[in-house]
Design a protein around this motif. Structure first.
Motif, PDB file in Angstrom:
ATOM      1  N   THR A  50       0.812  -1.221   0.000  1.00  0.00           N
ATOM      2  CA  THR A  50       0.000   0.000   0.000  1.00  0.00           C
ATOM      3  C   THR A  50       0.842   1.265   0.000  1.00  0.00           C
ATOM      4  O   THR A  50       0.297   2.367  -0.054  1.00  0.00           O
ATOM      5  N   THR A  60      -0.029  -6.235   0.196  1.00  0.00           N
ATOM      6  CA  THR A  60      -1.323  -6.590  -0.400  1.00  0.00           C
ATOM      7  C   THR A  60      -1.252  -7.848  -1.255  1.00  0.00           C
ATOM      8  O   THR A  60      -2.285  -8.467  -1.526  1.00  0.00           O
ATOM      9  N   ILE A  86      -6.705   0.621   0.477  1.00  0.00           N
ATOM     10  CA  ILE A  86      -5.625   0.753  -0.488  1.00  0.00           C
ATOM     11  C   ILE A  86      -5.764   2.111  -1.183  1.00  0.00           C
ATOM     12  O   ILE A  86      -6.831   2.427  -1.732  1.00  0.00           O
ATOM     13  N   PRO A  88      -5.918   5.097  -3.798  1.00  0.00           N
ATOM     14  CA  PRO A  88      -6.329   5.020  -5.204  1.00  0.00           C
ATOM     15  C   PRO A  88      -5.162   4.927  -6.186  1.00  0.00           C
ATOM     16  O   PRO A  88      -5.225   4.194  -7.170  1.00  0.00           O
ATOM     17  N   SER A  91      -3.986   1.458  -6.405  1.00  0.00           N
ATOM     18  CA  SER A  91      -4.921   0.626  -7.176  1.00  0.00           C
ATOM     19  C   SER A  91      -4.734   0.851  -8.672  1.00  0.00           C
ATOM     20  O   SER A  91      -4.790  -0.095  -9.470  1.00  0.00           O
ATOM     21  N   ILE A  96      -4.931  -3.694  -7.927  1.00  0.00           N
ATOM     22  CA  ILE A  96      -5.468  -4.332  -6.725  1.00  0.00           C
ATOM     23  C   ILE A  96      -6.292  -3.309  -5.966  1.00  0.00           C
ATOM     24  O   ILE A  96      -5.789  -2.240  -5.596  1.00  0.00           O
ATOM     25  N   THR A  97      -7.549  -3.625  -5.714  1.00  0.00           N
ATOM     26  CA  THR A  97      -8.447  -2.717  -5.010  1.00  0.00           C
ATOM     27  C   THR A  97      -8.788  -3.258  -3.635  1.00  0.00           C
ATOM     28  O   THR A  97      -8.551  -4.434  -3.326  1.00  0.00           O
ATOM     29  N   SER A  98      -9.378  -2.412  -2.811  1.00  0.00           N
ATOM     30  CA  SER A  98      -9.785  -2.841  -1.467  1.00  0.00           C
ATOM     31  C   SER A  98     -10.830  -3.935  -1.535  1.00  0.00           C
ATOM     32  O   SER A  98     -10.871  -4.827  -0.671  1.00  0.00           O
TER      33      SER A  98
END
Length: 620
Positions: A50, A60, A86, A88, A91, A96-98
């Motif tokens: 992150t 992550t 995470i 923006p 991402s 990779i997103t939350s």
């Protein structure tokens, strides 16, 4: 039968340089050849996080590929719930997103599986300090021990092997197409790990012309080595193997540095390799003109000889044990109204002595703790029971009984001093218990800083009492003979008199220990001085105590009585452990060493005859 003389004075012998007509070639051993790269298992790892620092970011995703001899043995990949949102921009970079990591396992669940996957392997990463720094921080946070393993940084390796004409920089996105990687880096952990595997194999192809075929040579290649240091490797040629002490000497034959090792030859050779990076030692090696070696019977004799040589010669590049005479002691004076004073010498019959302490700060902390528990007078003037004088402020505060004014008699004062004497010699409970009760009261009143300060003072005091009682137990023994198995069917032997090592030797396999002892005792040093007095430095006696307390050490002969003080400090072991644990956990990321790689490592090229040459090239 390898025996050692009485150890009265350590004088290394000058080693003569070999004459050209006596030079002969010897076949190197397997351990000198190192571990072939084809036999090494590598785990190439990549992380997504992150942020850029383990102090405020989390992992992550972990991806890893296990390879050996150019063959892929397995892969490891998992998303990790970082326990936070995470950002923006991360991402956008990684994809990779939350939401993707919401159902993923936490790092405490993932780490054991990854460490099992990587067990026994050499870790490889592109910009290894970043990836390994996050993994080590995660282990520290979750209480999982980080394994002792070698590592290779492909970024640094590329900077050493590739020129600016070949690649404009050493980023993974640049190196992957250069080495025709089958997987392109995508800022996803497994894809980047696969690309790093191809980069690693491409770099390995560059090692052949340089004659680098072992893991030890590979790890050494990623560190800078001063060519001047490499040219001094011949200083280790005459150093034997086995335990002993080595002594570096300078241009005027002055002692520069004293050290010890269980394998003298390997240890001295390491000073001329990339494994030694300390600037102070680098400066010492640059000045060195000769290395003297003193073979010893076993590791205890080597450690004792090292201590004695450092104390005698005081080499400028040794930091510890140079001035044992500067150790401090707390003395309870011998007078009608005893008081505490900090002194440098222990004189038998001159009072009760507690210590030693490494510095004045520790001694003052112990004195403050004693004064918190006992109303001993703190004035430095000599007091007569027959001539009263004016009282000080401590009397008005109720922290002194006022013996100077005649308000306290010698008989009433004596039990107070007796508590300190009892603590030093056998029972510190009456001294320490009131202090621990006060710590609890301060904590209950939420005066946490005051409680922590007093707690640390009590810990210094208890450690000093424990140390003193251990030293006294060995100083009271006129003679004892210790034996430890040498790992080859024989025995390592040590003769100790009043806390001093006076002879060391061994009984090889098939030799009787009893038959060896008469010769060893005949060469032992005879000590002068009163019985019951410590005949060695404190550091030497503590070395002997630690050797004696190792599992497997046996007591062969004993003259006198070897006994520990009762009840001693055993009841405070849990207290000391809690204090130590509290200090360790205060800042799990206290290591402030830089995790960055070197910006301009040396280039390495193959010269005539395939010999390795190094020089500083342009930055990658």
């Amino acid at each position: 039968m390898p025996t050692s003389p009485a150890l009265p004075r350590d004088v290394p012998r000058r080693q003569e340089a070999p004459r050209p007509d006596r030079l002969r070639y010897e076949q190197v051993t397997i351990e000198e050849l190192g571990t072939p790269l084809a036999d090494v298992t590598f785990v190439v790892v990549d992380l997504e996080t992150t942020g850029g620092s383990p102090k405020d970011s989390a992992i992550t995703e972990i991806g890893a590929v296990k390879v050996r001899g150019g063959v892929v043995l397995g892969e490891f990949q998992t998303l990790v719930d970082p326990g936070r949102e995470i950002p923006p921009y991360i991402s956008v970079l990684t994809g990779i997103t939350s939401t993707m990591v919401a159902a993923a396992p936490r790092i405490g669940t993932v780490l054991p599986a990854f460490l099992e996957f990587a067990r026994g392997a050499v870790l490889v990463a592109h910009n290894a300090p970043f990836d390994l720094g996050f993994l080590k921080a995660a282990c520290a946070e979750t209480g999982i021990p980080w394994p002792a393993t070698a590592s290779v940084d492909t970024a640094v390796l590329a900077r050493r092997l590739l020129s600016r004409d070949e690649v404009p920089n050493c980023k993974l996105a640049t190196l992957a197409p250069y080495f025709s990687a089958t997987t392109s880096p995508t800022h996803r952990a497994l894809d980047d790990a696969r690309a790093t595997v191809d980069v690693l194999h491409g770099l390995f192809e560059r090692l052949g012309p340089l004659g680098i075929t072992s893991l030890e040579e590979l790890t050494g290649l990623t560190r800078q080595v001063d060519p001047e240091r490499l040219r001094k490797r011949h200083l280790a040629d005459g150093v034997p193997r086995g335990p002993g002490v080595y002594l570096f000497r300078g241009p005027r034959d002055e002692p520069l540095y004293v050290g010890t090792s269980n394998d003298l030859r390997s240890r001295v050779r390491s000073y001329f390799s990339s494994g030694e990076q300390r600037s102070r030692i680098t400066e010492m090696v640059a000045l060195s003109q000769r290395v003297d070696a003193i073979p010893c019977a076993h590791d205890l004799e080597a450690a004792v000889r090292e201590l004695r040589l450092i104390a005698e010669l005081k080499p400028r590049y040794n930091r510890r044990s140079r001035f044992p005479e500067r150790a401090l002691w707390i003395r309870l004076t011998e007078e009608p109204f005893p008081r505490l004073s900090v002194v440098r010498r222990v004189r038998p019959g001159a009072g009760a002595f507690l210590g030693p302490f490494p510095d004045r700060r520790a001694a003052d902390a112990a004195v403050a703790a004693v004064h918190e528990a006992l109303p001993l007078r703190q004035c430095t003037t000599r007091i007569s029971p027959r001539i009263p004088s004016a009282a000080c402020a401590l009397f008005d505060m109720g922290r002194c009984g006022g013996p100077c004014t005649g308000a306290q008699s010698v008989e009433a004062y004596a039990p107070i001093a007796a508590v300190f004497r009892a603590a030093v010699h056998h029972d510190p409970r009456d001294l320490v218990a009131p202090l621990l009760a006060r710590v609890d009261r301060l904590a209950a009143e939420e005066r946490y800083e005051d409680a922590a300060l007093l707690r640390d003072r009590v810990a210094v005091l208890v450690r000093a009492v424990r140390r003193r009682q251990r030293l006294e137990s060995l100083a009271a023994v006129p003679e004892l003979v210790l034996a430890r198995a040498d790992g080859s069917g024989g025995w390592q032997l040590s003769v100790v008199r009043r806390g001093r090592l006076v002879a060391a030797g061994g009984a090889p396999r098939g030799t009787s220990v009893r038959a060896t002892l008469p010769g060893l005792l005949a060469t032992a040093e005879t000590l002068a001085g009163p019985e019951g007095e410590l005949a060695a430095t404190v550091d030497e006696t503590e070395l002997i105590l630690r050797w004696m307390e190792k599992p497997g050490t046996r007591l062969v002969e004993l003259t006198g009585t070897l006994a520990c003080a009762a009840p001693g400090t055993g009841g405070f072991s849990s207290f000391l452990a809690r204090v130590e644990t509290g200090h360790t956990r205060r800042d799990p990321f206290a290591d402030d060493r830089s995790l960055g790689t070197r910006a301009r490592p040396e280039r390495v090229t193959a010269g005539a005859g395939g010999r390795v040459r190094s020089g500083l090239g342009s930055p990658a």
